[in-house]
Enzyme design. Sequence first.
Site, PDB file in Angstrom:
ATOM      1  N   ARG A  65       0.852  -1.208   0.000  1.00  0.00           N
ATOM      2  CA  ARG A  65       0.000   0.000   0.000  1.00  0.00           C
ATOM      3  C   ARG A  65       0.885   1.254   0.000  1.00  0.00           C
ATOM      4  O   ARG A  65       0.568   2.247  -0.621  1.00  0.00           O
ATOM      5  CB  ARG A  65      -0.935   0.027   1.222  1.00  0.00           C
ATOM      6  CG  ARG A  65      -1.815  -1.210   1.425  1.00  0.00           C
ATOM      7  CD  ARG A  65      -2.995  -1.266   0.460  1.00  0.00           C
ATOM      8  NE  ARG A  65      -2.633  -1.619  -0.892  1.00  0.00           N
ATOM      9  CZ  ARG A  65      -2.312  -2.868  -1.322  1.00  0.00           C
ATOM     10  NH1 ARG A  65      -2.280  -3.876  -0.498  1.00  0.00           N
ATOM     11  NH2 ARG A  65      -2.008  -3.101  -2.584  1.00  0.00           N
ATOM     12  N   HIS A 115      -8.946   7.608   9.711  1.00  0.00           N
ATOM     13  CA  HIS A 115      -8.393   6.253   9.833  1.00  0.00           C
ATOM     14  C   HIS A 115      -6.866   6.239   9.841  1.00  0.00           C
ATOM     15  O   HIS A 115      -6.251   5.218   9.550  1.00  0.00           O
ATOM     16  CB  HIS A 115      -8.927   5.368   8.695  1.00  0.00           C
ATOM     17  CG  HIS A 115     -10.404   5.147   8.778  1.00  0.00           C
ATOM     18  ND1 HIS A 115     -11.154   4.600   7.757  1.00  0.00           N
ATOM     19  CD2 HIS A 115     -11.288   5.404   9.772  1.00  0.00           C
ATOM     20  CE1 HIS A 115     -12.425   4.540   8.124  1.00  0.00           C
ATOM     21  NE2 HIS A 115     -12.537   5.024   9.336  1.00  0.00           N
ATOM     22  N   SER A 196     -18.499   3.810   0.251  1.00  0.00           N
ATOM     23  CA  SER A 196     -19.598   2.847   0.126  1.00  0.00           C
ATOM     24  C   SER A 196     -20.598   2.967   1.275  1.00  0.00           C
ATOM     25  O   SER A 196     -21.596   2.248   1.307  1.00  0.00           O
ATOM     26  CB  SER A 196     -19.050   1.430   0.038  1.00  0.00           C
ATOM     27  OG  SER A 196     -18.174   1.182   1.109  1.00  0.00           O
ATOM     28  N   LEU A 221     -19.598   6.755  -7.651  1.00  0.00           N
ATOM     29  CA  LEU A 221     -19.790   6.030  -8.913  1.00  0.00           C
ATOM     30  C   LEU A 221     -21.105   5.291  -8.936  1.00  0.00           C
ATOM     31  O   LEU A 221     -21.754   5.194  -9.958  1.00  0.00           O
ATOM     32  CB  LEU A 221     -18.664   5.001  -9.104  1.00  0.00           C
ATOM     33  CG  LEU A 221     -17.443   5.379  -9.916  1.00  0.00           C
ATOM     34  CD1 LEU A 221     -16.635   4.131 -10.249  1.00  0.00           C
ATOM     35  CD2 LEU A 221     -17.822   6.109 -11.203  1.00  0.00           C
ATOM     36  N   GLU A 222     -21.478   4.723  -7.792  1.00  0.00           N
ATOM     37  CA  GLU A 222     -22.733   3.962  -7.717  1.00  0.00           C
ATOM     38  C   GLU A 222     -23.416   4.281  -6.399  1.00  0.00           C
ATOM     39  O   GLU A 222     -22.753   4.779  -5.475  1.00  0.00           O
ATOM     40  CB  GLU A 222     -22.436   2.460  -7.817  1.00  0.00           C
ATOM     41  CG  GLU A 222     -21.570   1.991  -6.680  1.00  0.00           C
ATOM     42  CD  GLU A 222     -20.712   0.771  -6.995  1.00  0.00           C
ATOM     43  OE1 GLU A 222     -20.806   0.255  -8.105  1.00  0.00           O
ATOM     44  OE2 GLU A 222     -19.962   0.372  -6.090  1.00  0.00           O
TER      45      GLU A 222
HETATM   46  P1  NAD Z   1     -14.942   1.517  -0.342  1.00  0.00           P
HETATM   47  O1  NAD Z   1     -13.833   0.836  -1.072  1.00  0.00           O
HETATM   48  O2  NAD Z   1     -15.789   0.708   0.554  1.00  0.00           O
HETATM   49  O3  NAD Z   1     -15.931   2.194  -1.398  1.00  0.00           O
HETATM   50  C1  NAD Z   1     -15.460   3.017  -2.441  1.00  0.00           C
HETATM   51  C2  NAD Z   1     -16.671   3.707  -3.078  1.00  0.00           C
HETATM   52  O4  NAD Z   1     -16.174   4.642  -4.019  1.00  0.00           O
HETATM   53  C3  NAD Z   1     -17.607   2.770  -3.843  1.00  0.00           C
HETATM   54  O5  NAD Z   1     -18.953   3.042  -3.469  1.00  0.00           O
HETATM   55  C4  NAD Z   1     -17.370   3.134  -5.321  1.00  0.00           C
HETATM   56  O6  NAD Z   1     -18.558   3.062  -6.094  1.00  0.00           O
HETATM   57  C5  NAD Z   1     -16.917   4.568  -5.211  1.00  0.00           C
HETATM   58  N1  NAD Z   1     -16.011   5.015  -6.273  1.00  0.00           N
HETATM   59  C6  NAD Z   1     -15.072   4.310  -6.943  1.00  0.00           C
HETATM   60  N2  NAD Z   1     -14.409   5.111  -7.793  1.00  0.00           N
HETATM   61  C7  NAD Z   1     -14.931   6.341  -7.654  1.00  0.00           C
HETATM   62  C8  NAD Z   1     -14.657   7.615  -8.240  1.00  0.00           C
HETATM   63  N3  NAD Z   1     -13.697   7.778  -9.152  1.00  0.00           N
HETATM   64  N4  NAD Z   1     -15.395   8.686  -7.854  1.00  0.00           N
HETATM   65  C9  NAD Z   1     -16.388   8.558  -6.935  1.00  0.00           C
HETATM   66  N5  NAD Z   1     -16.689   7.362  -6.352  1.00  0.00           N
HETATM   67  C10 NAD Z   1     -15.962   6.287  -6.682  1.00  0.00           C
HETATM   68  O7  NAD Z   1     -14.288   2.747   0.420  1.00  0.00           O
HETATM   69  P2  NAD Z   1     -14.623   3.467   1.812  1.00  0.00           P
HETATM   70  O8  NAD Z   1     -16.077   3.692   1.945  1.00  0.00           O
HETATM   71  O9  NAD Z   1     -13.674   4.589   1.904  1.00  0.00           O
HETATM   72  O10 NAD Z   1     -14.277   2.425   2.974  1.00  0.00           O
HETATM   73  C11 NAD Z   1     -13.171   1.603   2.898  1.00  0.00           C
HETATM   74  C12 NAD Z   1     -12.125   1.732   3.975  1.00  0.00           C
HETATM   75  O11 NAD Z   1     -10.934   1.425   3.301  1.00  0.00           O
HETATM   76  C13 NAD Z   1     -11.867   3.063   4.578  1.00  0.00           C
HETATM   77  O12 NAD Z   1     -11.859   2.822   5.933  1.00  0.00           O
HETATM   78  C14 NAD Z   1     -10.452   3.488   4.158  1.00  0.00           C
HETATM   79  O13 NAD Z   1      -9.674   3.787   5.290  1.00  0.00           O
HETATM   80  C15 NAD Z   1      -9.849   2.312   3.536  1.00  0.00           C
HETATM   81  N6  NAD Z   1      -9.182   2.497   2.218  1.00  0.00           N
HETATM   82  C16 NAD Z   1      -8.421   3.601   1.961  1.00  0.00           C
HETATM   83  C17 NAD Z   1      -7.816   3.743   0.708  1.00  0.00           C
HETATM   84  C18 NAD Z   1      -6.996   4.967   0.440  1.00  0.00           C
HETATM   85  O14 NAD Z   1      -6.427   5.548   1.356  1.00  0.00           O
HETATM   86  N7  NAD Z   1      -6.937   5.405  -0.817  1.00  0.00           N
HETATM   87  C19 NAD Z   1      -7.964   2.770  -0.274  1.00  0.00           C
HETATM   88  C20 NAD Z   1      -8.731   1.649   0.020  1.00  0.00           C
HETATM   89  C21 NAD Z   1      -9.346   1.542   1.272  1.00  0.00           C
END
Ligand code: NAD
Length: 251
Positions: A65, A115, A196, A221-222
């Site tokens: 990561r 987080h 999500s 996105l959804e």
């Molecule tokens: P999630 O993965 O559960 O959901 C991601 C959401 O984003 C989905 O509903 C999807 O449809 C939407 N999505 C995808 N691409 C998109 C875009 N370009 N524009 C708008 N929406 C988009 O993520 P979450 O709700 O943040 O929960 C997951 C947990 O995972 C969090 O606690 C977080 O700490 C961690 N996480 C962090 C990262 C990061 O730091 N980038 C990455 C993965 C997970």
Amino acid sequence: MQTLDLSDPQTRLIVLTGAGTSAESGIPTYRAMNGLWRTHSIQEVATAYGFLNDPALGWRFYSERRVDALAASPNAGHVALADIEERLGDRFLLVTQNIDGLHQRAGSRRVIELHGNLLHSRCTVCDRPPFADDRLYQELPLPLCEVCTDRAAPGMIRPAVVWFGEAIQGADMARVEKFMESAPRGHLVFLAAGTSGVVTPASAFVEDAKRLAAATWLVNLEPPENVGYFQNVLLGASGAIFPALFGVTPG
Ligand code: NAD
């Protein structure tokens, strides 16, 4: 395309972001078809129990990561958020569930990392504050804490992220609450994006905002789990929608 009306000097904007806002930077989300939870077990890599049970696996996962986060660049959505903060100043607060640090790299300053931050580490035992750490721990021996070496069992170094079952910092929750409550009635705008809507407490912020009569917006996105709480729903990618929504020119 709709634009948020933030012209009234009393209006406050709070934005909650999730993994989806970093997807356009090439960082996988957790729950998508190709997401991280499809290839890794939450219990193994996102709980303290899993880490203590197999720290080498935990560090391999978080080292990957770290590599992803360091290789990524902020996208147009991150930049638009930094731009709107520049305009609103203290009338703006960004709360992110992301641990990748991309909001700050885009220029955001009023950020709460609910987080934690992937590029920081802390000790599993002692209360030394989290420290910046972008090292990769993919091979044995795993790092031990240099501060609590006088203990019979010194702590291990672990990523300074909040795992499932761990508490969010009380000060962070208080700051979110205070920001929302200090908006005059009818002058709070709550926007969630790229999440999500299943991980608490963040998924419930929209309910708190509604109790305070906020205007509620969603960019995703959804439709997420908690879509029913939002008055305004824009389905699409945050990097494409944010610049127009905030009325800022993509740079
Ligand atoms: P999630 O993965 O559960 O959901 C991601 C959401 O984003 C989905 O509903 C999807 O449809 C939407 N999505 C995808 N691409 C998109 C875009 N370009 N524009 C708008 N929406 C988009 O993520 P979450 O709700 O943040 O929960 C997951 C947990 O995972 C969090 O606690 C977080 O700490 C961690 N996480 C962090 C990262 C990061 O730091 N980038 C990455 C993965 C997970």
